[in-house]
Design an enzyme around this catalytic site. Sequence first.
Site, short mmCIF file in Angstrom:
data_model
loop_
_atom_site.label_atom_id
_atom_site.label_comp_id
_atom_site.label_asym_id
_atom_site.label_seq_id
_atom_site.Cartn_x
_atom_site.Cartn_y
_atom_site.Cartn_z
N HIS A 304 -9.86 -11.90 -7.77
CA HIS A 304 -9.88 -10.50 -8.22
C HIS A 304 -11.07 -9.82 -7.57
CE1 HIS A 304 -9.78 -7.00 -10.83
NE2 HIS A 304 -8.53 -7.35 -11.07
N ASP A 362 -1.94 -12.04 -13.60
CA ASP A 362 -0.59 -12.36 -13.15
C ASP A 362 -0.28 -13.85 -13.19
OD1 ASP A 362 0.21 -9.74 -12.61
OD2 ASP A 362 -0.97 -9.74 -10.77
N1 CMC Z 1 -5.99 -17.59 -2.57
C1 CMC Z 1 -6.77 -18.11 -1.59
N2 CMC Z 1 -7.89 -17.55 -1.11
C2 CMC Z 1 -8.26 -16.40 -1.66
C3 CMC Z 1 -7.51 -15.79 -2.70
C4 CMC Z 1 -6.35 -16.43 -3.15
N3 CMC Z 1 -5.60 -15.90 -4.12
N4 CMC Z 1 -8.11 -14.63 -3.05
C5 CMC Z 1 -9.18 -14.52 -2.27
N5 CMC Z 1 -9.29 -15.58 -1.44
C6 CMC Z 1 -10.35 -15.87 -0.47
C7 CMC Z 1 -10.25 -14.91 0.71
O1 CMC Z 1 -9.41 -15.44 1.71
C8 CMC Z 1 -11.71 -14.85 1.14
O2 CMC Z 1 -12.00 -16.05 1.81
P1 CMC Z 1 -13.06 -16.08 3.04
O3 CMC Z 1 -14.38 -15.77 2.42
O4 CMC Z 1 -12.95 -17.46 3.59
O5 CMC Z 1 -12.59 -15.03 4.01
C9 CMC Z 1 -12.46 -14.88 -0.20
O6 CMC Z 1 -11.60 -15.57 -1.10
C10 CMC Z 1 -12.81 -13.51 -0.74
O7 CMC Z 1 -11.61 -12.80 -0.98
P2 CMC Z 1 -11.34 -11.28 -0.61
O8 CMC Z 1 -10.13 -11.19 0.28
O9 CMC Z 1 -12.60 -10.64 -0.13
O10 CMC Z 1 -10.98 -10.70 -2.03
P3 CMC Z 1 -10.50 -9.23 -2.34
O11 CMC Z 1 -11.39 -8.74 -3.41
O12 CMC Z 1 -10.41 -8.41 -1.10
O13 CMC Z 1 -9.02 -9.45 -2.86
C11 CMC Z 1 -7.22 -10.01 -4.28
C12 CMC Z 1 -8.67 -9.54 -4.21
C13 CMC Z 1 -6.79 -9.97 -5.74
C14 CMC Z 1 -6.33 -9.06 -3.48
C15 CMC Z 1 -7.14 -11.45 -3.72
O14 CMC Z 1 -7.92 -12.32 -4.51
C16 CMC Z 1 -5.71 -11.96 -3.64
O15 CMC Z 1 -5.04 -11.71 -2.63
N6 CMC Z 1 -5.20 -12.67 -4.71
C17 CMC Z 1 -3.81 -13.10 -4.73
C18 CMC Z 1 -2.92 -11.93 -5.17
C19 CMC Z 1 -3.06 -11.64 -6.64
O16 CMC Z 1 -3.03 -12.53 -7.47
N7 CMC Z 1 -3.14 -10.35 -6.98
C20 CMC Z 1 -3.23 -9.87 -8.36
C21 CMC Z 1 -4.57 -9.28 -8.68
S1 CMC Z 1 -4.85 -9.03 -10.43
C22 CMC Z 1 -3.67 -7.86 -10.95
C23 CMC Z 1 -3.71 -6.60 -10.17
O17 CMC Z 1 -4.76 -6.00 -9.98
O18 CMC Z 1 -2.63 -6.18 -9.74
#
Ligand code: CMC
Length: 428
Positions: A304, A362
Amino acid sequence: MARTATLTFEGKKIEFPVIEGSEGELGMDISKLRAQTGLITLDPAYGNTGACTSAITFIDGEKGILRYRGVPIEQLAEKSNFIETAFLLIFGHLPNQEEALRFRRRLTDNAHLHEDFKHHFQGFPTDAPPMAILSAMINTLACFEHKFLKIGDNESFEEAAASLISKVRTIAAYTYRKSRGLPYVYPDPNRRYVSNFLHMMFSRPYQDYHVDEDVEDALNMVLLLHADHEQNCSTSTVRMVGSADASLYSSAAAGVCALWGKLHGGANVEVLEMLEKIQTSGMSIEDFLKRVKDKSELLMGFGHRVYKNFDPRAKILKAACDKVLAKIGIKNEPMLDIARRLEEAALKDSYFVDRKLYPNVDFYSGIIMKAIGIPLNMFTVMFAIGRMPGWIAQWREQHADKSTRIARPRQIYTGPTLQDYVEPDKRA
Ligand code: CMC
């Protein structure tokens, strides 16, 4: 003494006011930055940008706190229901008896869709994605409810809010009926909000669906937990569209489109597909996590932008899963077992620990929705029904704020510098 932050740029010191929120959150007010320095800020994905002040929802991502109008989400999940919580979010206080009664009456009076409106469903193919239909139909509401296109006093706003909260549920149920080729079932004025939704989804002519109280309670809780989440992607979209003084309908329709994305609300579908894939492929949890760590997959329902400890909504849902499944009479849900083992393994793994990745809302919501019979392709629609009060509350707050201006981010241009037009016969 008012606090300031100082920026030094090319030998010049410029002071900016520091704004403090009611929970001590600090922000540097840079609204005069460009005028005073010629600089803009570059903050892709807005991780450090506050786009507004808001008195609706408080999140402390480090401590795993979520409160609606100051009330902890745990208390609301235990004691309140979706409609009361919707009122709290939109109008800023829990309704007294008279307000609660009036709001319920408005929801009931506005549950029906205009008969002509219903014909619009016929234009969609049977296998149309429900989120596409939902967003189109919310926009279409604007054609039938002109009176709400310009919202004046509190009275008419309450009517518009009730209409949208009530109709989004009717539209969602009709979307499902259309996809199954089933006749539409009219809303029943004697049922409560969630029970009425289940009735419109699952009743058949001359064969009323019996709504189990436990199922109703579980769905109420799922909707309530989704009701607002401050400036997330879809809510920011609602505010962005709303800032152009677009109607509540077009702003909410835009919110639905943003929510559809698999990184946002669409994640609830992806989580269940992921669990199903692990189950049917026979892949071990370790092998799946290996794929996640080499970035071939995302662990859906994990991570998140704001929560870096745990998502309090996921904690409530995880605890509710067993209770709900037991009440409904499901003894062993293999998906729940896989979800638990996945969570356990991930929380011990340095890849997830170091990145502060925890289960989000989720991760467990889909298991509950599946258990109570909501079809997979309707999961994100359920999220949209739940989030509607939050979008309405944020839209209202934005429009009540006299300082609101059209949202218009800037950019750092990185394209070609000035070049002449090349005649067609001279091009390489
Ligand atoms: N699985 C694997 N790796 C992950 C995940 C995940 N679900 N989420 C983040 N990471 C990794 C990401 O690849 C990055 O790694 P690195 O430092 O090696 O590049 C690190 O963790 C930091 O992540 P980020 O991309 O900077 O995180 P963000 O804040 O941009 O994205 C997110 C947040 C929710 C989009 C992401 O965690 C994600 O894609 N999660 C899976 C989708 C999901 O469950 N979404 C629902 C969110 S909660 C309800 C809502 O708001 O709708």
